[in-house]
Scaffold this motif. Structure first.
Motif, short mmCIF file in Angstrom:
data_model
loop_
_atom_site.label_atom_id
_atom_site.label_comp_id
_atom_site.label_asym_id
_atom_site.label_seq_id
_atom_site.Cartn_x
_atom_site.Cartn_y
_atom_site.Cartn_z
N SER A 65 0.82 -1.20 0.00
CA SER A 65 0.00 0.00 0.00
C SER A 65 0.86 1.26 0.00
O SER A 65 0.55 2.25 -0.67
CB SER A 65 -0.93 0.00 1.22
OG SER A 65 -1.82 -1.09 1.17
N GLY B 108 3.92 1.60 -1.27
CA GLY B 108 4.49 1.78 -2.59
C GLY B 108 3.46 2.31 -3.58
O GLY B 108 3.76 3.19 -4.39
N HIS B 109 2.23 1.78 -3.51
CA HIS B 109 1.18 2.23 -4.43
C HIS B 109 0.79 3.68 -4.15
O HIS B 109 0.62 4.47 -5.07
CB HIS B 109 -0.05 1.32 -4.26
CG HIS B 109 -1.20 1.70 -5.14
ND1 HIS B 109 -1.21 1.47 -6.51
CD2 HIS B 109 -2.37 2.33 -4.86
CE1 HIS B 109 -2.35 1.92 -7.02
NE2 HIS B 109 -3.07 2.44 -6.03
N ARG B 110 0.69 4.01 -2.87
CA ARG B 110 0.27 5.36 -2.50
C ARG B 110 1.30 6.41 -2.90
O ARG B 110 0.96 7.50 -3.36
CB ARG B 110 0.00 5.42 -0.99
CG ARG B 110 -0.60 6.74 -0.52
CD ARG B 110 -1.09 6.64 0.92
NE ARG B 110 -0.01 6.41 1.85
CZ ARG B 110 0.23 5.27 2.46
NH1 ARG B 110 -0.53 4.19 2.20
NH2 ARG B 110 1.22 5.14 3.33
N HIS B 111 2.58 6.07 -2.74
CA HIS B 111 3.64 7.02 -3.06
C HIS B 111 4.20 6.85 -4.47
O HIS B 111 5.09 7.59 -4.88
CB HIS B 111 4.78 6.89 -2.03
CG HIS B 111 4.39 7.34 -0.66
ND1 HIS B 111 4.53 8.64 -0.22
CD2 HIS B 111 3.85 6.65 0.39
CE1 HIS B 111 4.11 8.74 1.03
NE2 HIS B 111 3.69 7.55 1.43
N ARG B 112 3.69 5.81 -5.16
CA ARG B 112 4.09 5.54 -6.55
C ARG B 112 5.61 5.36 -6.66
O ARG B 112 6.27 5.95 -7.50
CB ARG B 112 3.62 6.66 -7.48
CG ARG B 112 2.10 6.80 -7.52
CD ARG B 112 1.66 7.85 -8.50
NE ARG B 112 0.20 7.95 -8.53
CZ ARG B 112 -0.49 8.77 -9.33
NH1 ARG B 112 0.17 9.58 -10.15
NH2 ARG B 112 -1.79 8.78 -9.30
N ILE B 113 6.12 4.50 -5.77
CA ILE B 113 7.54 4.18 -5.79
C ILE B 113 7.69 2.65 -5.77
O ILE B 113 6.82 1.95 -5.26
CB ILE B 113 8.31 4.79 -4.59
CG1 ILE B 113 7.77 4.23 -3.27
CG2 ILE B 113 8.23 6.32 -4.62
CD1 ILE B 113 8.59 4.65 -2.06
#
Length: 228
Positions: A80, A82-87
């Motif tokens: 979550s 990684g998805h939220r911060h797009r990294i």
């Protein structure tokens, strides 16, 4: 970055420590200990401390020694984040019991944030298919046994944690050193770990009979090897 140590509300002595450093714009986190109840809270606090311009996250999992179903929540939180911060977020170097748990639940041990992809199956009825079926049945039997062992381990955890606490208080040692002493004494005396832990706890409280001489010798030897 600082390390975070977590102790659950029931004051169990198994802890999770997450060491962190920055490598250019990537955060490298190294958890040490056990992925059990409360591990996601520890991870959440660690992630909150990461710089806002973090461009990626690597988790070195080689020092995680135990994992139960709470570890899946740990992974979900990572995904979550990684998805939220797009990294990109990666975990690596799973070993031992945690790696087997990933296999049991069907996750790719090289990239458990993604579902494991099924391998291409051979044609039904072919010799290769029969060999694969036999191999899978053997693997299933092994996994069933490991699940049984895991369930027994989970049941015995409270008394093991208490024994670790007794050893830590008595010998001024760390949780990892206490864990080593219990396991080594179990091996040396050919006694189940749960029995060793129960004996140590009972002796500290004055509730039980003196341990057998073989177990007392094993405990003294383990303590000397680790702390001497």
């Amino acid at each position: 970055m600082t390390s975070v140590t977590h102790t659950t509300p029931t004051r169990r002595l198994n802890t999770l420590v997450i060491d962190g450093r920055m490598d250019a714009d990537r955060a490298v986190l190294t958890p040490r200990g056990e992925l059990v109840d409360g591990c996601a809270d520890t991870l959440s606090r660690t992630l909150e401390e990461l710089p806002e311009d973090t461009g990626g996250l690597d988790m070195e999992m080689g020092k995680v020694v135990f994992m139960d179903t709470a570890g899946l929540q740990f992974l979900k939180l990572l995904g979550s984040y990684g998805h939220r911060h797009r990294i990109p977020v990666r975990t690596a170097h799973w070993t031992g019991q945690p790696r087997r748990i990933l296999e049991i639940v069907g996750l790719d041990t090289a990239d458990p944030l993604q579902l494991a992809e099924p391998s291409q199956a051979p044609e039904p009825g072919s010799p290769a298919a029969s060999a694969v079926a036999l191999e899978r049945e053997e693997q299933l039997d092994c996994l069933r046994e490991e699940v049984r062992q895991l369930r027994r381990a989970i049941v015995s955890r409270p008394v093991v944690d208490q024994a670790r606490g007794v050893l830590m208080a008595t010998h001024s040692c760390t949780a990892d050193e206490a864990w080593y002493i219990l396991r080594k004494a179990s091996q040396l005396s050919n006694t189940k770990l749960h029995t060793v832990a129960a004996t140590v706890t009972a002796a500290a409280g004055g509730d039980g009979a003196d341990p057998p001489e073989e177990l007392r010798l094993a405990l003294r030897t383990a303590i000397a090897q680790r702390l001497g």
